[in-house]
Design a protein around this motif. Structure first.
Motif, PDB file in Angstrom:
ATOM      1  N   UNK A   1      44.781  47.719  36.873  1.00  0.00           N
ATOM      2  CA  UNK A   1      44.238  46.878  37.934  1.00  0.00           C
ATOM      3  C   UNK A   1      43.867  47.690  39.166  1.00  0.00           C
TER       4      UNK A   1
ATOM      5  N   UNK B   1      39.311  44.412  37.671  1.00  0.00           N
ATOM      6  CA  UNK B   1      39.585  43.199  38.447  1.00  0.00           C
ATOM      7  C   UNK B   1      38.316  42.346  38.589  1.00  0.00           C
ATOM      8  N   UNK B   2      37.147  42.972  38.561  1.00  0.00           N
ATOM      9  CA  UNK B   2      35.909  42.194  38.592  1.00  0.00           C
ATOM     10  C   UNK B   2      35.697  41.414  37.297  1.00  0.00           C
TER      11      UNK B   2
ATOM     12  N   UNK C   1      38.032  40.365  35.344  1.00  0.00           N
ATOM     13  CA  UNK C   1      39.022  39.279  35.387  1.00  0.00           C
ATOM     14  C   UNK C   1      38.489  38.120  36.224  1.00  0.00           C
ATOM     15  N   UNK C   2      37.822  38.446  37.318  1.00  0.00           N
ATOM     16  CA  UNK C   2      37.239  37.421  38.172  1.00  0.00           C
ATOM     17  C   UNK C   2      36.262  36.550  37.375  1.00  0.00           C
TER      18      UNK C   2
ATOM     19  N   UNK D   1      38.282  34.330  34.923  1.00  0.00           N
ATOM     20  CA  UNK D   1      38.951  33.242  35.642  1.00  0.00           C
ATOM     21  C   UNK D   1      37.983  32.121  35.982  1.00  0.00           C
TER      22      UNK D   1
ATOM     23  N   UNK E   1      37.153  30.097  32.846  1.00  0.00           N
ATOM     24  CA  UNK E   1      38.325  29.457  32.234  1.00  0.00           C
ATOM     25  C   UNK E   1      38.938  28.404  33.148  1.00  0.00           C
ATOM     26  N   UNK E   2      38.989  28.660  34.447  1.00  0.00           N
ATOM     27  CA  UNK E   2      39.536  27.659  35.354  1.00  0.00           C
ATOM     28  C   UNK E   2      38.687  26.388  35.342  1.00  0.00           C
TER      29      UNK E   2
ATOM     30  N   UNK F   1      44.566  28.243  32.586  1.00  0.00           N
ATOM     31  CA  UNK F   1      45.133  29.207  33.525  1.00  0.00           C
ATOM     32  C   UNK F   1      45.106  30.590  32.884  1.00  0.00           C
ATOM     33  N   UNK F   2      44.977  31.603  33.736  1.00  0.00           N
ATOM     34  CA  UNK F   2      44.905  32.989  33.248  1.00  0.00           C
ATOM     35  C   UNK F   2      46.155  33.747  33.655  1.00  0.00           C
ATOM     36  N   UNK F   3      46.850  34.326  32.686  1.00  0.00           N
ATOM     37  CA  UNK F   3      47.935  35.262  33.000  1.00  0.00           C
ATOM     38  C   UNK F   3      47.469  36.661  32.648  1.00  0.00           C
ATOM     39  N   UNK F   4      47.855  37.621  33.479  1.00  0.00           N
ATOM     40  CA  UNK F   4      47.400  38.999  33.289  1.00  0.00           C
ATOM     41  C   UNK F   4      48.568  39.891  32.907  1.00  0.00           C
TER      42      UNK F   4
ATOM     43  N   UNK G   1      43.757  40.779  43.442  1.00  0.00           N
ATOM     44  CA  UNK G   1      43.903  42.094  42.810  1.00  0.00           C
ATOM     45  C   UNK G   1      42.775  43.032  43.197  1.00  0.00           C
ATOM     46  N   UNK G   2      41.818  42.544  43.982  1.00  0.00           N
ATOM     47  CA  UNK G   2      40.755  43.436  44.469  1.00  0.00           C
ATOM     48  C   UNK G   2      41.277  44.335  45.585  1.00  0.00           C
TER      49      UNK G   2
ATOM     50  N   UNK H   1      47.866  45.713  44.151  1.00  0.00           N
ATOM     51  CA  UNK H   1      48.076  46.362  42.856  1.00  0.00           C
ATOM     52  C   UNK H   1      49.096  47.488  42.965  1.00  0.00           C
TER      53      UNK H   1
ATOM     54  N   UNK I   1      54.270  39.401  34.042  1.00  0.00           N
ATOM     55  CA  UNK I   1      52.990  38.701  33.939  1.00  0.00           C
ATOM     56  C   UNK I   1      52.470  38.436  35.345  1.00  0.00           C
ATOM     57  N   UNK I   2      51.164  38.569  35.509  1.00  0.00           N
ATOM     58  CA  UNK I   2      50.563  38.417  36.837  1.00  0.00           C
ATOM     59  C   UNK I   2      49.694  37.173  36.886  1.00  0.00           C
ATOM     60  N   UNK I   3      49.673  36.560  38.061  1.00  0.00           N
ATOM     61  CA  UNK I   3      48.760  35.442  38.306  1.00  0.00           C
ATOM     62  C   UNK I   3      48.105  35.673  39.649  1.00  0.00           C
ATOM     63  N   UNK I   4      46.795  35.541  39.677  1.00  0.00           N
ATOM     64  CA  UNK I   4      46.024  35.804  40.884  1.00  0.00           C
ATOM     65  C   UNK I   4      45.680  34.474  41.559  1.00  0.00           C
TER      66      UNK I   4
ATOM     67  N   UNK J   1      49.042  26.139  40.764  1.00  0.00           N
ATOM     68  CA  UNK J   1      48.770  26.217  39.340  1.00  0.00           C
ATOM     69  C   UNK J   1      49.480  27.417  38.704  1.00  0.00           C
TER      70      UNK J   1
ATOM     71  N   UNK K   1      52.190  27.350  35.748  1.00  0.00           N
ATOM     72  CA  UNK K   1      51.989  28.124  34.521  1.00  0.00           C
ATOM     73  C   UNK K   1      53.213  28.985  34.223  1.00  0.00           C
TER      74      UNK K   1
END
Lengths: 341, 341
Positions: free
Chosen positions: A71, A77-78, A80-81, A84, A87-88, A93-96, B71-72, B77, B95-98, B108, B112
């Motif tokens: 990350x 991270x872009x 992932x953006x 998200x 998916x949102x 929900x997104x877990x990383x 995370x940007x 990070x 596990x991470x959530x942004x 949310x 999660x």
């Protein structure tokens, strides 16, 4: 006081239980007006969704696990953006999980996601990933798996990548068109296809323009800012002349620039530099770093869409080859390589 | 073929079931030699850990959820890196959530994580977080909650922060010691304590050195690179003289530098600039960006240790105030503000 349930909301609004349930998880088949009414009533009744119970009923958790190598790199991270965003909108929900480029961490991340009963995994593999039984396990469990950027071809899994060959080609072609001739390429020791493809693009661009490929101008190592500096030092110490550098990624290119400036070399007049990945810092430094853009947000959005498609088409894709989306790379020219017009 | 179990490993090595189980989850009470032997035998027998079964037995999942605003930003990070280091050594996965600085996303994320049965949550709250019933729910469920950097004081939760007042003070004091006198401070519209404290440090440093605090030199807005540029434009249009800028964070400071350079102002000779947070790009740009370091990796490590402590002390802390660790900020001087010596 009795806890309010989905049934209470349904009764108050005079709609069915399943409409409320789908509205609460933002199902695309439910109108925005209904969703708003359900949310308002849920708030009024002080209803708190029991996601676990709802997931036990549907068999879905509406959680997606995303594995990224690092990350610290804004490329990831872009992406992932972009994941998200799509998916949102679709109620997930997104877990990383960060693998830190280590195979053992990657395996652990997949274990953790499986333990958390995610509905799918979207991943970009580590530099170390050569065996992949941990990915086969995901497929064996019939859990959708999507790759982005770094994929394992043998697994025949849907993937979104960019055309790294084309990226290497246009980066090199740009340097040639700016009048540079002795062009160094810094590549990786690792055998990841993306780096091999960038190298192949470099070689083919030289040949297309009648410039011989010279082994002494191709350097291989652990890419990093420090390695970029070391490459310039090494070339100078060995007395190997060069007038441009195409580095496999931006941090290495930045190290090249720093070392050239330390030697008093003029950029781009005497030596041109281009990187790869369009990291955020490239627009902030002076001279600006020319680079190859990888359409990161789009890559994430397309990966998310491939996942949603796999969920929808769960039946009926047997025997069909998995969908592979290859995005076109873009050339970004900044001060580090612009010496003509 | 029958699937190998922990019992098979225990029998082969002639040790107890619980020793194998603890070795497999890297329990600190088991020697490295035993862990290695267990891992080797597990591999030989092709044993695959059923984490879900093991978590149902122990009631633990050995998963920690970490919520980060963005995370940007390399600040976050880096903290995550520190958390991962300590937690992985202790057998936990992260596990991470942004939250993307949105309260709804934060809620949310917590849902999660609760749904995934994490053993604890480590979080830094969003710019929007003023209500916090979602955090109370974590505490009500008796799940350890630790804050880092941005904490909610009213919740009386263990937290690791840095001394933002001190950070604001030393940044401003440094500018004064470099001979700057009309020092602008750019702060946030948001009411987060960290930004208020940095402002208070700025005001107190001026007063300490007998420089009047002037309202026209304190600007408030949505911090960003663009806002930094806009601040410089605004000051110039309004004819307000200044010879230094202390921006609440590095991207805003970078915008200030870009706009000053666009106006042909010499940095640091005519105007000095300092940021806050030690973002990675600050060492790459020219001039280098002076800034305040927040001991990010240490912050993450301390947050992880607070979590482990809470797990260990589950009984016996009633009535005691929660532990609060306040780290000291560090001054990093680079070219953007070094005009003496």
């Amino acid at each position: 006081m009795k806890k309010p349930t989905i049934h209470d909301i349904a009764r108050e609004l005079n709609i069915t239980f399943s409409t409320v349930a789908r509205a609460l998880r933002n199902h695309p088949g439910i109108s925005e007006a209904t969703k708003a009414a359900v949310r308002q009533m849920a708030e009024k009744l002080n209803y708190r969704q029991n996601k676990l119970a709802s997931s036990l009923r549907s068999g879905n958790t509406y959680i997606i696990g995303v594995i990224v190598p690092s990350l610290h790199v804004s490329f990831f991270s872009s992406v992932v953006h972009g994941i998200e965003k799509v998916m949102n909108e679709n109620g997930y929900s997104i877990l990383l999980y960060q693998s830190n480029e280590l195979l053992q961490q990657e395996i652990r991340g997949i274990d953790t996601f499986l333990q958390s009963h995610v509905d799918g995994i979207i991943s970009s593999v580590t530099l170390e990933t050569e065996a992949y039984s941990h990915y086969e396990e995901i497929k064996n469990r019939n859990i959708p798996l999507i790759f982005f950027d770094r994929a394992i071809a043998a697994l025949e899994t849907p993937a979104v990548t960019i055309d790294d060959y084309q990226g290497g080609f246009i980066a090199t072609e740009h340097l040639i068109q700016q009048g540079y001739r002795r062009i160094v390429h810094i590549t990786a020791e690792q055998s990841l296809p993306i780096f091999k493809e960038r190298l192949r693009g470099y070689q083919d661009a030289l040949q297309r323009y009648g410039i011989p490929v010279q082994e002494e101008l191709i350097l291989q190592g652990q890419f990093s800012l420090e390695y970029g500096r070391a490459c310039v030092q090494q070339l100078r110490e060995q007395g190997i002349a060069f007038d441009a550098v195409f580095a496999l990624e931006d941090y290495t290119a930045m190290g090249v620039i720093q070392q050239l400036l330390a030697y008093g070399v003029k950029i781009p007049e005497e030596t041109g530099v281009i990187g790869f990945a369009n990291e955020a810092f490239g627009a902030l430094v002076q001279p600006g770093l020319s680079t190859i853009d990888q359409q990161t947000v789009k890559m994430g959005q397309e990966a998310a869409r491939l996942f949603l498609k796999q969920i929808r088409d769960k039946q009926g894709t047997e025997g069909r080859p998995p969908e592979q989306i290859v995005l076109a790379p873009g050339l970004i020219v900044r001060g580090s390589s612009r010496r003509m017009g």
